[in-house]
Structures are given as structure tokens and as C-alpha cells.
Design a protein around this motif. Structure first.
Motif, PDB file in Angstrom:
ATOM      1  N   HIS A  17       0.864  -1.182   0.000  1.00  0.00           N
ATOM      2  CA  HIS A  17       0.000   0.000   0.000  1.00  0.00           C
ATOM      3  C   HIS A  17       0.899   1.230   0.000  1.00  0.00           C
ATOM      4  N   ASN A 142      -8.959  -2.455   4.612  1.00  0.00           N
ATOM      5  CA  ASN A 142      -8.397  -2.256   3.285  1.00  0.00           C
ATOM      6  C   ASN A 142      -7.155  -3.135   3.178  1.00  0.00           C
ATOM      7  N   THR A 144      -4.232  -4.509   0.416  1.00  0.00           N
ATOM      8  CA  THR A 144      -3.651  -4.350  -0.915  1.00  0.00           C
ATOM      9  C   THR A 144      -2.424  -5.229  -1.051  1.00  0.00           C
ATOM     10  N   TYR A 146       0.796  -5.739  -3.847  1.00  0.00           N
ATOM     11  CA  TYR A 146       1.489  -5.275  -5.051  1.00  0.00           C
ATOM     12  C   TYR A 146       2.746  -6.107  -5.269  1.00  0.00           C
ATOM     13  N   PRO A 178      -0.350  -3.835  -9.177  1.00  0.00           N
ATOM     14  CA  PRO A 178      -1.372  -4.312  -8.234  1.00  0.00           C
ATOM     15  C   PRO A 178      -1.748  -5.753  -8.540  1.00  0.00           C
ATOM     16  N   LEU A 181      -6.691  -6.719  -4.350  1.00  0.00           N
ATOM     17  CA  LEU A 181      -7.314  -5.613  -3.635  1.00  0.00           C
ATOM     18  C   LEU A 181      -8.566  -6.122  -2.927  1.00  0.00           C
ATOM     19  N   GLU A 182      -8.770  -5.653  -1.704  1.00  0.00           N
ATOM     20  CA  GLU A 182      -9.989  -6.043  -0.983  1.00  0.00           C
ATOM     21  C   GLU A 182     -10.404  -4.928  -0.034  1.00  0.00           C
ATOM     22  N   GLU A 183     -11.701  -4.654   0.001  1.00  0.00           N
ATOM     23  CA  GLU A 183     -12.294  -3.737   0.966  1.00  0.00           C
ATOM     24  C   GLU A 183     -13.421  -4.477   1.683  1.00  0.00           C
ATOM     25  N   GLU A 200     -13.626  -7.337  -3.744  1.00  0.00           N
ATOM     26  CA  GLU A 200     -12.264  -7.802  -3.968  1.00  0.00           C
ATOM     27  C   GLU A 200     -12.023  -8.021  -5.450  1.00  0.00           C
ATOM     28  N   ILE A 394      -9.572   2.525  -1.254  1.00  0.00           N
ATOM     29  CA  ILE A 394      -8.839   2.181  -2.474  1.00  0.00           C
ATOM     30  C   ILE A 394      -9.428   2.961  -3.639  1.00  0.00           C
ATOM     31  N   TYR A 399      -8.658  -0.348  -9.354  1.00  0.00           N
ATOM     32  CA  TYR A 399      -9.471  -1.474  -9.816  1.00  0.00           C
ATOM     33  C   TYR A 399      -9.476  -1.547 -11.345  1.00  0.00           C
TER      34      TYR A 399
END
Length: 815
Positions: A17, A142, A144, A146, A178, A181-183, A200, A394, A399
Motif C-alpha cells: 500500500h 483495506n 492491498t 502489489y 497491483p 485488492l480487498e475492501e 475484492e 482504495i 481497480y
């Protein structure tokens, strides 16, 4: 399954992140330019800040209107407005504070740090209780991941439009791509905890579950430093404020400060033994309550974790109007790689997590807490845009970047190969090829057995699948086949309906309950590629079987799994598997029955791969209980048909953390009684190869014992480098000590009424337990395990159905 994880990690690995605004620099003495270690770096007017490491290095996230306050014992403090800082790496010089002193009286006394630590420990239970009594709150999480890409490498060059689908770094040779990704928005209340929103995405759709479960789940920890131990990366870390902290840490009182008429104390801590799995870092406590207000921790390179180049956590607390402290934010950052970043060996812990090279995965997770009632009136999907959480949301552009990357052909190829290594199925679009272990194996009757197993994939339908296989044996030149289908009638997997049929050769010496313990859908073999290609004796103990089953499955939301399975099968004898009763050699017989199964997971995490729930080895156990009720039917009207049989079987598996060491275990037991054929008896079997088997006995031959009352134990200890990490030179290999123990105890009781005579190749006269012990190392080349296994005792030394010792090999992933 762990070797599959390792293969998957070779194909892909990721995560970081990128902070909004971050200042780094060094604090040095104005005169001799020597570092000023453990300097307090505070955002003026708050308790938020950090501490310089032993080299004077610091890193802190700031806003434009902030002012940084630098203070250290023996130096004059200094303030710097952020708006006046334009260097990428700041150099702060502190002037030494000189003072003339008169007569000094030295009195022996307990150091101030020890006195304060004792007060912190005395108030620990009270302060922890205040946090736990906050039952109604919301969180926004959140996560992330990478991947650092070397732009000069083949992979970097193969990524289309790399500069549009990656982020730049401070080093022009590397960019961040990336990967995941997940929220998640969650509401916690006294009644129940509810996840209200999840979003996600990732560039490897087939591997999202693996990335989440095998890497990120290790970061899903409750960083409660009021507890004596905090569990991270499969290890237990002693908290720096635990009751035994002074046995493990050097703890220093660095400074005190007054903010809004409240006094705070700032401490730093480092391990007494740098090779132990311990934290370094600093924490701040309030004077009046001795409650934590902030704690930052790092894992040193000397702690020697496989794949881990750096780890950092930052926990901040906030004081409510009623005087109670509660979490404000938890942030975790992890730098993973298959190889050690060589130029980082001498760097201090706080720097290692940001020392990035190509192939590193940089992973962050932030959990922000709020007790705001107004969020109850707002759609959870937009919580990330609210003032309470917006700082950590994010960006939608990321995305969109992920969607562009995952459409590239190279990424699709990696994803398909990685998905096959993990799930045993290779996606071919609307079809899945697999399980891949069913494609090739060997036995004495068929010789080399080749199969083509296929099923419709989730791309065809997420709630329906039909599949089957066609197999051919090169020795007997005979085709075998089977087909199956599965249906999910409702939106979730609360109910599943399946049907399965096959006409095939089936091993008699196998554990039919093992499918509820092992973590993959492979139907044959022991799930080890090494075993397939190194077997020195083909299994001759097969029968020809025609099998029908219908299955109804019921799943509760998180804990229970039930199966109701009526079945019918016809069994045909082969040269080494005969069915003899009262002197009559029956070429065939049939049996039918009802199989009931229950799995209890204690609400632990699982992954859902299409229709299957996969549980991982964690400290939370998984319990299985099965009951098979059936009846044998003999051909012809002989008036000699047997009665019913009943088979009860249970197992428990899990992990026990013992600080640096952890123990994985699987124990089962069962009782078969009534008129049953011998192929239903418990028959512990070995691998007869160089491949190490987790749930088989590695020295036994294909046929050994056959018992109706039995118990099996499979236990192994991972030493976590407790010895090898202290050996010069060897510690760089990051090896882990392995000690394994396997035991079978069983007998034939009068409750078992054998329908057929027990073949002579089974040995049952002794009730002495069979046991083998192994010692070895794991993480050879990061993903390998080599173990020397030896028979325990002399009872079965010359039995002919077991080896006395041997070397076994297995792929394995472990921190």
C-alpha cells in the motif's frame, strides 16, 4: 497441499500500500555527525509519531499542516514545519545539551523504566477489559497486494503497457503492479458481527483465494498487545508489555511529553536475543491510566522467517469521552520474497519492509475503527468515502488498472497454471481438466494408467457442474470410466446435491475417510508428485468396483457440514484380492448402505473452491465424524447372506502453537462391527516411494495390518529454527527442524464378523503398536522437506511388510 502452495508462490507472489505523504530521514548529532538513536519524532500537539532506529533513521506519515517535533535525551529539542521540508530524505541535526553539575549522590534504586513497566502490567487487565467492553462499533478494512516488477527483466518487458498498469517507485528500475485488492465493511454489535460489504479483485482470479488464505490470513491477527502473546505468521511473539517481557526484551524509557495537560511516556524495546521471534519497536502509554496509546513493532532480519524480508505493524488507540480507550487503527505491512534482498542484510528492522527488489510482494492491511452512529444510516458500500474511513479507501482507478492487467495473455497463463497447482484443476474455459493427480498413476493390474478427467467449470455455471473421466491401462489394455454431477439449488452452498458413478479398479488398501482430512480433491495417490515418479513397487491390491452414490450436503454458515449418502456397489475379485467364504471363492459380491458424515469447523476460515470447502491447518481444530451402515449381498440364493455392518469413525486435526515451535496433528479412531467384508477394515498403508506422505505411514508396504478397532496418530513438530538458526552459516539457509511421529494401534475384536476369509498377506497376531519416527529439515530451497524416517522398536523389524528406515521428500511451504 503445501507443495502446491509453494508451486503457486513461484508463479505469483505480491503486495504493498503506497502511503499518501511520507517523510524519511536521519537524526544526527550537530557536532560529530554521529547518529542519535531512539530519537522521538512526534507530530506536534498529538501523541502520534515514531522513533528513530539505532542508526538514527526514521519514517513518518504526515500532512501539510503538521509540525514535526524531535527530542532525545541529552539533546536540545527541535521543531520543523512540514511545509518547509522539501528534501526526499531529511537530515535533522540536534545540538548536544551541555550542563554543569555539582555534587552528585548516587543511590541504588529500581530504574524508572522498570517501575513504569510494572505499573503498565498492573493496569493491563483493566485496560484490556475497557477495550473489550466496547461492543458496538464499525470497521473498514483495506487490503492491498502489489508485486515489485523489475522493468529490465523478461517479465517486466512482457507486460503490455507496463507504465500505464504499474506504479513508479523511488528506484527507476522497479515498478509496482497491483495484484490483489480487498475492501470490507463490518458492523460489530452485542447480538452478532456482520460483514455488510465486501469488494475484492485481483489479476489472478484463480489464485485470489490462495493469496488471501495462504498469505493474507496470516495478517488477519488481533494485534492485542495486552495479551502475553501475539500470533503472526504461524508464530507466537511475546508482547513487550507481557508479564514476562523483561525476560525477553531490553526496555528503555526514552522520554516523556505533555499534550493537552496529559502526560505520556514513550518506551523503546529490542530483543535480548536477536535470533528469537520477537519484536523491536516502541510504544506510548498515558500517565494516569497506563494504557497504550500507540505501539509500533518490527520483526528483525535475524529472526529468520522464510519469505519474509520485513514486517511492520502500527496500532493507535483513541480515548472516548467516557475515558475509555479503544482502537483507532491497526496497520500491518509485510514484504515477502522467495529470495533475501542481499543489500538489506545490515539494515535495521524498520527499513527492511520498504527495501524492495524485483519479485517482492508488498502487502498492507489497515483496519480503521469507528463508533459513529451516523454510519448506521449510510450504505456500507460507500463507507470508504466517509470522513471516518476515506483516508484508507482504495481508488477506483486501481481497480480499473487490475482489470486491464488480468486481460493480458501472459497473466492469464500464469493464473491458469497457478490455479491448477492449487486446486488440481486446469481451466480450459468452459471446461476444467482435473483432478490433475488422476491423469497418471501406476498399479500392478493396469501398469501405467492414463486418464482424461473433465468437468464443466464455473465459467459454464457457478451452480451446476457435470463431469467424468475415461481411463486406459497400458498393461491390461482396458478402458475404465466414470461420470458425476453437482447442483447448488440455492444462491449459497447451504444445500448441495451430487451424483457419482464409476466402473474402475479401486485400491483395497486405502482410507476412505481421508478425503475429509486432506485439503485437495485428488481421488488417487497421496498428493505428492515425488511419490508418483519414485515408487519402487506397484500396488497389486485392487478390486474391480462399480459404484453408485447420491449425496445430499447441508452447510451451516460457518461451522457445520453434513452429508447424507445412500450408495450401492458391485465388487469383482482380481488375482490378489479374492473373496473366499466357507471354502467358496466368490468372483463377485455387492453391498449397499447409508453413509452419514458431519464436519465441525469451530467457525474457522475456509475457502470455497467451486462446490468444495477447504480448511487449512490452524490452531482452530476441525472435527470429523462418520457413520457407515450397510449390508453385504452374496450372489445366488445360498441362504447364507450376511447381516448388517456398522462403521463409526472420527478424526480431529489442527495446529498447536508453542511459541517458536508449532505442532500439526491428525488423530483418528474407529470401530467396525457386524458382518463386513475385509476391505472395510482399517488398513494403514505406506507410500512405497521416496515421497513423504502426511497421512500415510512412510515405511509400511502396500498391505500390512487390517483392524476393526483402531486408532492412528500423525504428529509433527516444526522447530522454527530453534537450533539451526543459531548455527553460523547454516542460519542463512533459513532451515527449520522437523520431528515427526506416526503410530497405528489396532486389533480384530469379536465384534467383527468377517464375511470373507482375511487374506494371508495381512499381519494381525500382535496388538503391539506400530510406530515410526522421523527427523529432518524443511524449507530446503524454500519449498522442500527432507526427512529421515526410522522404525520404532524391534517388533516389526523383520516382518517383511515394513522398511526399517528411509529418506522421504516432500514439497512444503512454511514461514
Amino acid at each position: 497441499m503445501q507443495y502446491k502452495i509453494a508451486l503457486t508462490l513461484y508463479l505469483v507472489i505480491a503486495v504493498i500500500h503506497i502511503s499518501a505523504k511520507e517523510i524519511t530521514g536521519y537524526v544526527k548529532a550537530a557536532g560529530d555527525q554521529e547518529p542519535v538513536p531512539f530519537t522521538n519524532v512526534i507530530i506536534k500537539g498529538t501523541t502520534k509519531g515514531t522513533m528513530a532506529d539505532i542508526n538514527g533513521y526514521f519514517k513518518i506519515a504526515v500532512s501539510d499542516g503538521d509540525t514535526l517535533y524531535f527530542s532525545a535525551v541529552g539533546y536540545y529539542s527541535r521543531e520543523l514545519p512540514v511545509s518547509q521540508i522539501d528534501e526526499q530524505q531529511l537530515l535533522v541535526e540536534l545540538s548536544e545539551k551541555m550542563q554543569l553539575v555539582g555534587e552528585v549522590t548516587v543511590r541504588p534504586e529500581v530504574p524508572r523504566a522498570v517501575q513504569l513497566l510494572k505499573l503498565i502490567q498492573e493496569h493491563k487487565k483493566e485496560n484490556q477489559g475497557k477495550i473489550e467492553r466496547v461492543k458496538d462499533y464499525k470497521t473498514y478494512t483495506n487490503t492491498t497486494a502489489y508485486l515489485a516488477i523489475d522493468t529490465s527483466s523478461l517479465i517486466g518487458g512482457a507486460i503490455k503497457d507496463a507504465h500505464e498498469t504499474t506504479f513508479p517507485t523511488d528506484n527507476d528500475n522497479y515498478r509496482f503492479s497491483p495484484v490483489y485488492l480487498e475492501e470490507e465493511a463490518t458492523r460489530y454489535s452485542p447480538e452478532k458481527d456482520t460483514t455488510l460489504f465486501t469488494k475484492e479483485d485481483g489479476i489472478f482470479p484463480n489464485l485470489n483465494k490462495a493469496i488471501k488464505s495462504l498469505i493474507l490470513i496470516n495478517m488477519e491477527v488481533d494485534l492485542d498487545f495486552y495479551r502475553d502473546q501475539v500470533y503472526i505468521l504461524e508464530r507466537g511473539f511475546i508482547s513487550p508489555i507481557s508479564n514476562s517481557a523483561q525476560n525477553y526484551y531490553h526496555i528503555y524509557l526514552n522520554d516523556s511529553m505533555v499534550v493537552n495537560d496529559t502526560k505520556y511516556f514513550r518506551f523503546s524495546f529490542v530483543p535480548k536475543n536477536k535470533y528469537n521471534p520477537l519484536f523491536s519497536g516502541h510504544f506510548v502509554v498515558e500517565d494516569s491510566t497506563f494504557a497504550l496509546t500507540q505501539i509500533n513493532t518490527y520483526i528483525a532480519q535475524e529472526a529468520n522467517y522464510n519469505f519474509v524480508n520485513g514486517f511492520e505493524s502500527n496500532i493507535s488507540y483513541t480515548k472516548h469521552a467516557d475515558g475509555k480507550w479503544f482502537y483507532e487503527e491497526q496497520k500491518i505491512k509485510l514484504n515477502l520474497s522467495l529470495v533475501l534482498n542481499k543489500d538489506s542484510v545490515n539494515r535495521y528492522s524498520s527499513q527492511r519492509v520498504d527495501n524492495v527488489k524485483g519479485g517482492n510482494w508488498l502487502i498492507t492491511r489497515s483496519i480503521t475503527y469507528s463508533t459513529s452512529l451516523r454510519l448506521d444510516q449510510i450504505e456500507p458500500a460507500i463507507w470508504g468515502r466517509q470522513p471516518e474511513f476515506v483516508e484508507h479507501a482504495i481508488d477506483e482507478d486501481i481497480y480499473e488498472m487490475v482489470n486491464r492487467i488480468k486481460e493480458q495473455n501472459m497473466i492469464k497463463a500464469f493464473d491458469a497454471a497457478g490455479g491448477a497447482a492449487l486446486t488440481s484443476f486446469f481451466n480450459l474455459g468452459l471446461l476444467d481438466l482435473g483432478p490433475i493427480f488422476d491423469i497418471y498413476y501406476t498399479n500392478l493390474i493396469e501398469g501405467n494408467r492414463f486418464s482424461l478427467p473433465l468437468r464443466t467449470s464455473e465459467k459454464f455455471s457457478k451452480r451446476f457442474s457435470v463431469g467424468g473421466y475415461l481411463g486406459y491401462g497400458t498393461k491390461n489394455q482396458e478402458f475404465k470410466y466414470g461420470y458425476n454431477f453437482a447442483v447448488q439449488p440455492f444462491q449459497t452452498d447451504v444445500v448441495l446435491l451430487r451424483f457419482n458413478y464409476y466402473n474402475d479398479y479401486i485400491l483395497v488398501t486405502q482410507d476412505k475417510f481421508l478425503r475429509y482430512v486432506k485439503k485437495n480433491p485428488n481421488n488417487r495417490g497421496n498428493g505428492n508428485f515425488v511419490a508418483i515418479f519414485t515408487s519402487w513397487e506397484r500396488n497389486p491390491y485392487l478390486k474391480e468396483e462399480e459404484y453408485y452414490e447420491a449425496k445430499i450436503e447441508y452447510n451451516t454458515p460457518g461451522e457445520m457440514h453434513f452429508e447424507f449418502v445412500p450408495y450401492y456397489l458391485r465388487n469383482t475379485s482380481t488375482p490378489n484380492v479374492r473373496f473366499i467364504r466357507d471354502g467358496i471363492d466368490y468372483p463377485k459380491y455387492s453391498n449397499y448402505g447409508l453413509f452419514l458424515h458431519m464436519k465441525y469447523g469451530f467457525r474457522q476460515h475456509f475457502d470455497k473452491f467451486f462446490f468444495d470447502r477447504i480448511y487449512y491447518m490452524t490452531p482452530t481444530p476441525v472435527v470429523n465424524f462418520s457413520w457407515d451402515i450397510g449390508k453385504v449381498s452374496l450372489p445366488g440364493n445360498t441362504g447364507n447372506n450376511p447381516g448388517y455392518y456398522s462403521h463409526l469413525h472420527g478424526s480431529i486435526q489442527g495446529r498447536q502453537n508453542l511459541g517458536l515451535i508449532f505442532m500439526d496433528y491428525m488423530v483418528n479412531a474407529g470401530y467396525l462391527f457386524g458382518d463386513a467384508p475385509y476391505d472395510l477394515l482399517d488398513q494403514p498403508v505406506g507410500s512405497m516411494s521416496l515421497g513423504y506422505s502426511a497421512y500415510r505411514f512412510n515405511l509400511l508396504h502396500h498391505a500390512s495390518f487390517a483392524h476393526n478397532l483402531y486408532s492412528n496418530a500423525h504428529v509433527y513438530f516444526n522447530g522454527g529454527g530453534i537450533f539451526l538458526n543459531k548455527v553460523p552459516g547454516v542460519k542463512k539457509l533459513k532451515l527449520r527442524e522437523i520431528l515427526s511421529f506416526k503410530m497405528h494401534v489396532g486389533t480384530l475384536t469379536d465384534g467383527y464378523k468377517g464375511v470373507f476369509d482375511l487374506p494371508g498377506y495381512y499381519s494381525n497376531p500382535s496388538s503391539v503398536p506400530y510406530a515410526e519416527i522421523g527427523i529432518g529439515v524443511t524449507n530446503i530451497f524454500k519449498v522442500g522437506r527432507v526427512e529421515y524416517v526410522h522404525l520404532v522398536g524391534n517388533k516389526y523389524k523383520n516382518s517383511g511388510f515394513t522398511d526399517v528406515h528411509g529418506i522421504r521428500i516432500k514439497g512444503e511451504f512454511s514461514f
